[in-house]
Design an enzyme around this catalytic site. Sequence first.
Site, PDB file in Angstrom:
ATOM      1  N   ASP A  86      -5.810   7.551  -5.198  1.00 23.37           N
ATOM      2  CA  ASP A  86      -6.016   8.781  -4.979  1.00 23.37           C
ATOM      3  C   ASP A  86      -6.966   8.978  -3.670  1.00 23.37           C
ATOM      4  O   ASP A  86      -6.810   9.650  -2.810  1.00 23.37           O
ATOM      5  CB  ASP A  86      -6.872   9.363  -6.023  1.00 23.37           C
ATOM      6  CG  ASP A  86      -7.072  11.235  -6.122  1.00 23.37           C
ATOM      7  OD1 ASP A  86      -6.439  11.579  -5.328  1.00 23.37           O
ATOM      8  OD2 ASP A  86      -7.560  11.616  -7.236  1.00 23.37           O
ATOM      9  N   SER A 121      -2.189   5.275 -14.021  1.00 25.65           N
ATOM     10  CA  SER A 121      -3.171   5.086 -15.363  1.00 25.65           C
ATOM     11  C   SER A 121      -3.499   3.555 -15.244  1.00 25.65           C
ATOM     12  O   SER A 121      -4.509   3.426 -16.309  1.00 25.65           O
ATOM     13  CB  SER A 121      -2.560   5.313 -16.616  1.00 25.65           C
ATOM     14  OG  SER A 121      -2.471   6.644 -16.598  1.00 25.65           O
ATOM     15  N   TYR A 168      -8.055   4.352 -15.082  1.00 27.02           N
ATOM     16  CA  TYR A 168      -7.700   4.865 -16.482  1.00 27.02           C
ATOM     17  C   TYR A 168      -7.598   3.817 -17.465  1.00 27.02           C
ATOM     18  O   TYR A 168      -7.371   4.025 -18.650  1.00 27.02           O
ATOM     19  CB  TYR A 168      -6.781   6.011 -16.297  1.00 27.02           C
ATOM     20  CG  TYR A 168      -7.163   7.202 -15.742  1.00 27.02           C
ATOM     21  CD1 TYR A 168      -8.409   7.611 -15.494  1.00 27.02           C
ATOM     22  CD2 TYR A 168      -6.192   8.409 -15.648  1.00 27.02           C
ATOM     23  CE1 TYR A 168      -8.914   8.757 -14.983  1.00 27.02           C
ATOM     24  CE2 TYR A 168      -6.499   9.552 -15.205  1.00 27.02           C
ATOM     25  CZ  TYR A 168      -7.965   9.602 -14.912  1.00 27.02           C
ATOM     26  OH  TYR A 168      -8.389  11.039 -14.379  1.00 27.02           O
ATOM     27  N   GLY A 189      -5.143   1.699 -13.488  1.00 24.24           N
ATOM     28  CA  GLY A 189      -6.386   1.233 -12.505  1.00 24.24           C
ATOM     29  C   GLY A 189      -7.784   1.657 -13.285  1.00 24.24           C
ATOM     30  O   GLY A 189      -8.105   1.322 -14.440  1.00 24.24           O
ATOM     31  N   ASP A 236       0.750  -1.251  -0.314  1.00 23.64           N
ATOM     32  CA  ASP A 236      -0.032   0.110   0.068  1.00 23.64           C
ATOM     33  C   ASP A 236       0.770   1.290  -0.151  1.00 23.64           C
ATOM     34  O   ASP A 236       1.769   1.391   0.843  1.00 23.64           O
ATOM     35  CB  ASP A 236      -0.740  -0.085   1.214  1.00 23.64           C
ATOM     36  CG  ASP A 236      -1.724   1.324   1.465  1.00 23.64           C
ATOM     37  OD1 ASP A 236      -1.705   2.172   0.722  1.00 23.64           O
ATOM     38  OD2 ASP A 236      -2.572   1.313   2.371  1.00 23.64           O
ATOM     39  N   ILE A 237       0.632   2.021  -0.996  1.00 19.51           N
ATOM     40  CA  ILE A 237       1.693   3.263  -1.089  1.00 19.51           C
ATOM     41  C   ILE A 237       1.768   4.053  -0.140  1.00 19.51           C
ATOM     42  O   ILE A 237       2.541   4.953   0.406  1.00 19.51           O
ATOM     43  CB  ILE A 237       1.499   4.050  -2.429  1.00 19.51           C
ATOM     44  CG1 ILE A 237       2.623   4.790  -2.892  1.00 19.51           C
ATOM     45  CG2 ILE A 237       0.275   4.820  -2.428  1.00 19.51           C
ATOM     46  CD1 ILE A 237       2.827   5.155  -4.332  1.00 19.51           C
ATOM     47  N   ASN A 266      -6.444  13.004 -10.723  1.00 21.14           N
ATOM     48  CA  ASN A 266      -7.096  13.408 -12.204  1.00 21.14           C
ATOM     49  C   ASN A 266      -6.938  14.923 -12.320  1.00 21.14           C
ATOM     50  O   ASN A 266      -6.332  15.557 -11.603  1.00 21.14           O
ATOM     51  CB  ASN A 266      -8.656  13.217 -12.214  1.00 21.14           C
ATOM     52  CG  ASN A 266      -9.307  13.742 -10.742  1.00 21.14           C
ATOM     53  OD1 ASN A 266      -9.454  15.045 -10.780  1.00 21.14           O
ATOM     54  ND2 ASN A 266      -9.750  12.765  -9.937  1.00 21.14           N
TER      55      ASN A 266
END
Length: 180
Positions: free
Chosen positions: A40, A125, A129, A127, A16-17, A30
């Site tokens: 996010d 991008s 996106y 996920g 987990d970041i 976004n």
Amino acid sequence: MIIKLGPCRLELIQGDITQQHVDAIVNAANSSLSGGGGVDGAIHAAGGPVIMRETEEKYPDGCPTGSAVSTSGGNLPAKYVFHAVGPIWKGGRHGEPEKLAMACRACLQLAVEYGCNSVAFPALSAGAYGYPIDLAAANLVKTTMDFVRWHQKPAVVKFVLFDAGAFGAFARAVEEIVPR
Ligand code: AR6
């Protein structure tokens, strides 16, 4: 997985970041910087409302696709969050590879400007996106290796992959560039 690149190193980990003890983490944002799901949502939830207050104050016009802006890390272990806007996948012929590489380089450049020794990226991008994970992994790994070879910093770049599938894609991308 750790890859030495001269004085620097690239690390791939599954995790987990938001939990990373690094100088900066990269958010998959976004272009309106209005928050959302995925990384996010996790970053704003863990970092607290100070991060959104800062983006609203400093970047009322948002952040164009292919670029990145910085805020503090709020309650996160990381000191900074670099909010990067990757492209939405539309089949690959709408400049998606260039925009993904630009977003990645923008974060590495911010890391250098802010004197960060370590920076952690998610699979930008790949996920919501819709960027195919193998292609995103190859692009992000190559872009990072090229940047680090040229600039000899940041000292540590981590890719923090949420699941085994993403980890595998990044590991294959590294092995294609640095055969063992
Ligand atoms: N740590 C590491 N990786 C994660 C985490 C986490 N905590 N959570 C999800 N991932 P995404 P995008 C992985 O959708 O495709 C948002 O709504 C996830 O499994 O977060 O660039 C924004 O507001 C996937 O592999 O980012 C934008 O509107 C990767 O992170 C939009 O989504 C990226 O998935 C951005 O979409």
